[in-house]
Design an enzyme around this catalytic site. Structure first.
Site, PDB file in Angstrom:
ATOM      1  N   HIS A 357     -15.919 -11.084  -8.656  1.00 32.45           N
ATOM      2  CA  HIS A 357     -14.786 -10.171  -8.839  1.00 32.45           C
ATOM      3  C   HIS A 357     -14.924  -9.388 -10.143  1.00 32.45           C
ATOM      4  O   HIS A 357     -15.486  -9.859 -11.120  1.00 32.45           O
ATOM      5  CB  HIS A 357     -13.447 -10.901  -8.730  1.00 32.45           C
ATOM      6  N   ASP A 367     -14.337 -14.306 -17.434  1.00 27.55           N
ATOM      7  CA  ASP A 367     -13.705 -14.249 -16.112  1.00 27.55           C
ATOM      8  C   ASP A 367     -13.239 -12.832 -15.817  1.00 27.55           C
ATOM      9  O   ASP A 367     -12.149 -12.469 -16.204  1.00 27.55           O
ATOM     10  CB  ASP A 367     -12.536 -15.241 -16.091  1.00 27.55           C
ATOM     11  N   GLU A 404      -9.139  -9.962  -7.330  1.00 27.63           N
ATOM     12  CA  GLU A 404      -9.306 -11.400  -7.055  1.00 27.63           C
ATOM     13  C   GLU A 404      -8.225 -12.185  -7.746  1.00 27.63           C
ATOM     14  O   GLU A 404      -7.670 -13.143  -7.214  1.00 27.63           O
ATOM     15  CB  GLU A 404     -10.690 -11.868  -7.532  1.00 27.63           C
ATOM     16  N   GLU A 405      -7.920 -11.760  -8.989  1.00 26.37           N
ATOM     17  CA  GLU A 405      -6.991 -12.529  -9.805  1.00 26.37           C
ATOM     18  C   GLU A 405      -5.587 -12.579  -9.212  1.00 26.37           C
ATOM     19  O   GLU A 405      -4.815 -13.459  -9.529  1.00 26.37           O
ATOM     20  CB  GLU A 405      -6.949 -11.952 -11.229  1.00 26.37           C
ATOM     21  N   ASP A 433     -18.465 -16.439 -10.128  1.00 25.62           N
ATOM     22  CA  ASP A 433     -17.179 -16.342 -10.816  1.00 25.62           C
ATOM     23  C   ASP A 433     -17.223 -17.242 -12.045  1.00 25.62           C
ATOM     24  O   ASP A 433     -17.425 -18.450 -11.909  1.00 25.62           O
ATOM     25  CB  ASP A 433     -16.065 -16.779  -9.860  1.00 25.62           C
ATOM     26  N   HIS A 521      -7.935 -16.480 -18.963  1.00 24.90           N
ATOM     27  CA  HIS A 521      -6.855 -15.546 -18.610  1.00 24.90           C
ATOM     28  C   HIS A 521      -6.066 -15.065 -19.830  1.00 24.90           C
ATOM     29  O   HIS A 521      -4.877 -14.757 -19.733  1.00 24.90           O
ATOM     30  CB  HIS A 521      -5.924 -16.163 -17.569  1.00 24.90           C
TER      31      HIS A 521
HETATM   32 ZN   LIG Z   1     -12.410 -15.428 -11.895  1.00 22.44          ZN
END
Ligand SMILES: [Zn+2]
Length: 711
Positions: A357, A367, A404-405, A433, A521
């Site tokens: 992603h 990420d 994706e998130e 990922d 995140h």
């Molecule tokens: Zn991810």
């Protein structure tokens, strides 16, 4: 989505996308390693040489350049910054000579406008939800951060007494019940970990909470684990974990079908999304709410890492949560999946895919710029080799997914949109990922592709200079016997393989390198963090790409597809035995012997196929003949899905692995049967066992067809 912070950081790498299976495999069970399954001995030599060539091509310097560009701005789905990453990936792939394509989808994806949290009493304060700039991390200074919010949390303005609910799991609410405490009409505060955050939102709402705050406890990924950023890699007091709180996969306005231009959209009231406001907060802010809680003492395991004794409340602390979004003004956003394609020379209709992603909650260096970079570098390697005159036999597709998130949206919409072609022609999907944020390798996927991953990992040097990736992985695994292989993960929930594997039954595989981190995140998942802690030399980025290039080439060039259904069936045997024990424990009359017998038949058919395949490969088989054999082989795992899906979740058609619907990250094996066992309905269990037997027998027939075609 990605990682769940957990005690063991190495294992934690996989728990989101691939939860570790309990068993270990014996090498002796797997048969001797042939030179390359699916290749004749002569072809295997040439293939090994081609792999060595392609494995040498990905480079830390170019990986670092891609990473620097892609992580230089926060790039949440539905923002202009995502058009910029789209254009970068497409222009790179074009420059290497790949055919490219962009697919746009319109997604119901409200963005937050304001998110605010107050302690109403005692001593009213508004909490500062900003992560704040850190001078040495220039991205955190130069760009506004993505607002602190949880994707698909509801808009609203709610106040009430605070109740601490530990991780907010089903069993935590049962514990609260036994203590006589309810969250009804209150504000629940839960810590991250142990489950997907969407499950925390679902349970809080189900138990009547008005709103939910989810915080990162320092015991999880903060100072209890190590020095905090920027001194160390762990989460600082004001660090926030954003993330989606929607449980199903894909655009909630088009459940089960693609979000194409004229697709029918369901109303917001019909969507499976939270109805209460949910916000993520830092442990600095959580301290302001938790410290003053009164009421009952907690069960000891509920104590977290903050420096005071936790209590559950309710109150006397009261909080207010206020969220505004554009749900009523501008809920639909455009997203973009990108594709780079190299057409196969001999089997152009058969497709091998790799993807990662491209969206993030911030700069996203780990990420998932790391996964995007791995896909890019693998693409460059294979494109360069093709330009030098060696094209793969099958078509290879290099994908990057958007949104994706928010709930695996880009990949899910693509898979739903193109399901007929993928069901027919997709040979394998490789997912990338969070693949480079430390030195610890882990991998997993369908048991049919695990032997291949182990084999390619033997060809790729580990950046530690202590041997191959495989050798270092083995050493770190502390295996108790030479005959054991490192444990590999089962496909659970939480990354873009789900559409391919859970929905369509396409074999998948996934790998990466993990390490200690508390920037998941957060605004600090940045190029600076990556260069200082995660992968300073970008060698792990390049190494992930080397494995990808080797895997793609091995699958794409095989005369006969290199699935290992012997390992697959032997893995299933263990799951069959678990079903036997579970049913015996219940003292039910259900007979499970049919299941072990069916798995045994599949194993016999797989052994017979391998022998027939190796014999056939010594002769010269025609292309049409090979195509027929491969078409039969492609059916094996497709037969282990059913069109109506699981009775709890029709989108999940795969009968081998699913995410646990009460956890979101953990894996449930043989889910149709094991969900029925959990529900405690004996006759449903009997029916599901019988149904699973018919599916294993259909897979066995596919193997037998393939065997017959080799004759
Ligand atoms: Zn991810």
């Amino acid at each position: 989505m990605t990682r769940v912070p957990q005690l063991n950081r190495t294992q934690q790498q996989m728990i989101r996308r691939l939860v570790l299976s309990l068993g270990v495999l014996l090498t002796s069970q797997l048969g001797a390693q042939t030179s390359a399954p699916g290749y004749s001995p002569q072809a295997a030599d040439a293939q090994r040489a081609a792999e060595a060539d392609v494995i040498a091509r990905p480079a830390p310097a170019t990986a670092s350049e891609h990473s620097r560009f892609l992580s230089s701005q926060p790039h949440m789905a539905g923002t202009p910054a995502q058009a910029r990453t789209r254009d970068y990936v497409i222009s790179q792939m074009k420059s290497w000579g790949l055919e490219t394509e962009v697919r746009a989808y319109k997604i119901w994806m409200p963005h937050p406008i304001t998110t605010r949290v107050w302690r109403v009493s005692p001593d009213p304060i508004e909490l500062n939800l900003k992560e704040g700039p850190i001078a040495e991390d220039t991205t955190s200074v130069a760009y506004p951060q993505v607002i602190a919010f949880n994707g698909y949390g509801a808009a609203g303005d709610v106040s009430g007494e605070v109740v601490y609910v530990n991780y907010g799991l089903i069993e935590d609410y049962a514990q609260l019940d036994s203590m006589g405490i309810s969250v009804k009409g209150k504000i629940a505060i839960a810590r991250y970990g142990r489950s997907f955050r969407g499950i925390k939102a679902r349970e809080a709402e189900k138990h009547g909470a008005l709103g939910l705050l989810i915080y990162s406890d320092p015991a999880d990924d903060g100072y209890v684990r190590g020095d905090v950023y920027p001194k160390g890699p762990m989460r600082p007091p004001h660090g926030i974990q954003r993330g989606s709180v929607m449980n199903p996969n894909g655009d909630p306005s088009t459940p089960g079908y693609g979000s194409t231009a004229n697709a029918k959209r369901i109303r917001e009231s019909e969507m499976e999304i939270p109805r209460i406001p949910v916000l993520p907060i830092s442990y600095g802010n959580a301290t302001e709410l938790l410290r003053g809680l009164g009421g009952n003492g907690i069960p000891q395991p509920w104590q977290g890492g903050l420096p005071f004794r936790y209590h559950v409340g309710p109150g006397p602390v009261q909080a207010r949560i206020a969220v505004t979004t554009d749900a009523t003004t501008n809920p639909y956003k455009e997203i973009w999946d990108t594709f780079g394609v190299i057409r196969g020379s001999q089997f152009p209709n058969e497709i091998v895919m790799i993807g990662g992603h491209r969206d993030a909650w911030g700069p996203g260096a780990a990420d998932n710029v790391s996964g995007t970079v791995s896909v890019l570098e693998a693409a460059r390697a294979i494109a360069d080799q093709a330009k030098a005159g060696r094209r793969p036999k099958r078509t290879i597709v290099f994908a990057t997914w958007d949104a994706e998130e928010w709930g695996l949206i880009g990949s899910t919409e693509f898979v739903e949109d193109d399901s007929l072609r993928l069901s027919r022609d997709a040979v394998a999907y490789l997912n990338q990922d969070d693949v480079a944020q430390g030195p610890n390798f882990s991998g997993g996927g369908s048991p049919s592709l695990r032997a291949l991953l182990r084999d390619v990992a033997k060809e790729v040097p580990d950046p530690s200079r202590e041997g191959s990736v495989y050798e270092v992985w083995r050493k770190r695994s502390n295996l108790t016997a030479d005959s054991l292989e490192p444990v590999m993960g089962d496909p659970g929930g939480g990354s873009d393989f789900a559409g391919f594997y859970n929905h369509l039954g396409i074999p998948i595989v996934d790998w990466g390198f993990g390490g200690p981190q508390g920037i998941y995140h957060s605004a600090y998942d940045s190029y600076h963090w990556m260069s200082k802690f995660g992968d300073p030399g970008f060698e792990y980025h390049a190494t992930a790409a080397r494995i990808g290039a080797g895997m793609l080439l091995r699958i794409a060039n095989a005369d006969i597809l290199p699935y290992d259904y012997v390992e697959f069936a032997r893995t299933m045997r263990r799951f069959g035995a678990q079903v036997d024990r579970a049913v015996a424990d219940k003292h039910w009359q259900v007979s499970t012997s049919g299941l072990s017998a069916a798995i045994g038949r599949m194993e016999d058919a797989a052994v017979a196929f391998n022998t027939a395949r190796d014999r056939a490969l010594t002769a010269q088989l025609s292309t049409p003949k090979l195509r027929q054999i491969n078409a039969a082989l492609l059916q094996v795992e497709r037969q282990l899905t059913r069109p109506q899906g699981l009775s709890t979740r029709p989108w999940f058609r795969n009968l081998i692995y699913a995410s646990d619907e009460n956890n979101g990250y953990a894996t449930m094996v043989l889910p149709s049967v094991n969900e029925a066992i959990r529900l405690g309905n004996e006759s449903v269990v009997q029916r599901e066992v019988a149904d699973l037997v018919t599916h294993f027998d259909a897979a066995t027939r596919a193997l037998q067809n393939a065997t017959a075609l080799t004759k």
